[in-house]
Design an enzyme around this catalytic site. Sequence first.
Site, PDB file in Angstrom:
ATOM      1  N   LEU A  13     -44.045  37.008  12.214  1.00 55.99           N
ATOM      2  CA  LEU A  13     -42.677  37.296  12.642  1.00 55.99           C
ATOM      3  C   LEU A  13     -42.030  36.076  13.292  1.00 55.99           C
ATOM      4  O   LEU A  13     -41.188  36.202  14.173  1.00 55.99           O
ATOM      5  CB  LEU A  13     -42.669  38.473  13.626  1.00 55.99           C
ATOM      6  CG  LEU A  13     -43.005  39.833  13.025  1.00 55.99           C
ATOM      7  CD1 LEU A  13     -43.142  40.884  14.130  1.00 55.99           C
ATOM      8  CD2 LEU A  13     -41.940  40.257  12.016  1.00 55.99           C
ATOM      9  N   GLY A  17     -40.319  34.860   9.097  1.00 49.90           N
ATOM     10  CA  GLY A  17     -40.753  36.256   9.107  1.00 49.90           C
ATOM     11  C   GLY A  17     -39.787  37.152   9.847  1.00 49.90           C
ATOM     12  O   GLY A  17     -39.485  38.270   9.404  1.00 49.90           O
ATOM     13  N   LYS A 107     -46.266  26.858   1.106  1.00 52.36           N
ATOM     14  CA  LYS A 107     -46.501  25.804   0.119  1.00 52.36           C
ATOM     15  C   LYS A 107     -47.837  25.113   0.308  1.00 52.36           C
ATOM     16  O   LYS A 107     -48.500  24.736  -0.653  1.00 52.36           O
ATOM     17  CB  LYS A 107     -45.374  24.778   0.114  1.00 52.36           C
ATOM     18  CG  LYS A 107     -45.208  23.944   1.387  1.00 52.36           C
ATOM     19  CD  LYS A 107     -44.142  24.498   2.263  1.00 52.36           C
ATOM     20  CE  LYS A 107     -43.864  23.653   3.481  1.00 52.36           C
ATOM     21  NZ  LYS A 107     -42.810  24.270   4.323  1.00 52.36           N
ATOM     22  N   GLU A 131     -41.133  32.088  -4.435  1.00 52.74           N
ATOM     23  CA  GLU A 131     -39.862  31.373  -4.555  1.00 52.74           C
ATOM     24  C   GLU A 131     -39.549  30.531  -3.329  1.00 52.74           C
ATOM     25  O   GLU A 131     -39.031  29.419  -3.436  1.00 52.74           O
ATOM     26  CB  GLU A 131     -38.731  32.373  -4.793  1.00 52.74           C
ATOM     27  CG  GLU A 131     -37.369  31.737  -5.006  1.00 52.74           C
ATOM     28  CD  GLU A 131     -37.311  30.906  -6.268  1.00 52.74           C
ATOM     29  OE1 GLU A 131     -37.189  29.668  -6.159  1.00 52.74           O
ATOM     30  OE2 GLU A 131     -37.397  31.496  -7.354  1.00 52.74           O
ATOM     31  N   GLY A 136     -36.511  26.408  -0.239  1.00 53.57           N
ATOM     32  CA  GLY A 136     -35.845  27.400   0.597  1.00 53.57           C
ATOM     33  C   GLY A 136     -35.078  28.420  -0.220  1.00 53.57           C
ATOM     34  O   GLY A 136     -35.647  29.174  -1.000  1.00 53.57           O
ATOM     35  N   LYS A 207     -45.088  20.455  -2.212  1.00 53.50           N
ATOM     36  CA  LYS A 207     -44.084  21.079  -3.072  1.00 53.50           C
ATOM     37  C   LYS A 207     -44.130  20.505  -4.486  1.00 53.50           C
ATOM     38  O   LYS A 207     -43.948  21.236  -5.471  1.00 53.50           O
ATOM     39  CB  LYS A 207     -42.700  20.896  -2.441  1.00 53.50           C
ATOM     40  CG  LYS A 207     -42.556  21.641  -1.120  1.00 53.50           C
ATOM     41  CD  LYS A 207     -41.279  21.282  -0.383  1.00 53.50           C
ATOM     42  CE  LYS A 207     -41.180  22.006   0.949  1.00 53.50           C
ATOM     43  NZ  LYS A 207     -39.992  21.598   1.730  1.00 53.50           N
TER      44      LYS A 207
END
Length: 435
Positions: A13, A17, A107, A131, A136, A207
């Site tokens: 969170l 999150g 990632k 995704e 982002g 990435k």
Amino acid sequence: MTRKRINVGLIGLGTVGGGVARLLLEQQRRLSDYLGAELTLARAADRDPALAQGLDLPAGVLVADGAAVVADPQVDIVVELIGGLEPARAFVLAAIAGGKHVATANKALLAHHGREIFLAARQKGVGVAFEASVGGGIPLIRSLREGLAANDISHCLGILNGTCNFILSKMTAEGAAYADVLAQAQQEGYAEADPTFDVAGTDTAHKLAIIAALVTGRQPELNDISTEGITKIAPLDIQLAGEFGFKVKLLAVLRKVGQAVELRVHPTLVPLGHPMASVDGPFNALFVEGDWVGEVLLYGRGAGRRPTASAVVGDVLDLARDVLCGCPGRVPPLGSAAEPEGPLALAPLDQTVCKYYFRFAAQDKPGVLAAISAVLAEHRISIEAVIQKGREEAGPVPIVMLTHEANEAAVQRALARINALPFIAEDTMFIRVAG
């Protein structure tokens, strides 16, 4: 008519999150109507209960341990947003083993353990969506995996780290030193207190590994990706690059050369007329060249709570659709249904052929330029343009060259020779040029 319920379990969170939880709760009715089923945040886990304050989680949703989310038989989709390698890997594999679908923005996890995770998902017949792991809020993964699937993609250039792009953009606009702009980036929240992961190019390499897996169907070994950061870039290099007609960007480069694939991350001179040169500030972009579609530019906010949460919830909706249709894993994680043939073999960096920018710090005396040129000529490195600055104060003067295309191995040998010359004051700065 009673609608089917799809239960989501969220692990983590933090910044992203918390954004995902808020989006799922505040937009539940709209998202459920869009999906045609009740989309419910059934479990949310974090070791720090203070992070749940202000989220207005329903009673019984918050738990302390992610393992409880994974083990809950009512949870259909597990969203992993804790980052890092462990226990994220354990949670994801346990969710897959339990027949649950997974969405993640991690990632690093996919760059290090993607093959293991994707194989487990294939064998179990569940979906893995990621995704938000690259770019982002940009629909970059979906574009490579589905929208551009008909193409043989030969070339990708990516600006994939907002911290580095913010720093280089500020240095370009203001002529400021790297250390000063980094401090500003930290004050404004664009850089972490320890920015090494970003400025050393590591985040971008993670990435690029994911992009390469999508483009080729095979995951590269992360350690095989040649990676350089931006810490050595000086305002003088940015200024001189501008005089040649370039901007300096940290690029992730994928290039197919025959049967070989080049993967590299490094500062790069990008021509001012190229679309990537206009990508400034914290924005990200991926430039793709396919054999049928031609050139495509994907651009947008590459980080931040809201854009990244948007991408994660988009993944949740995709996974939920597959559950409702009874076709989980309809689109394999990397797009291709072919069995991977092992890790992606990369072309060695010393085989790279491109143009180069050199900045020599030399004593201001006759014969210096001729001596440097002679060494370059011995190594079959041809000079396209030269800028020689006059002396402004005591010390060495910069001699700056732009070359025609040259071989990396020859460049390294020539620079080693030149750096050993008695009139060279410091190691030569060199930057590759985008081709």
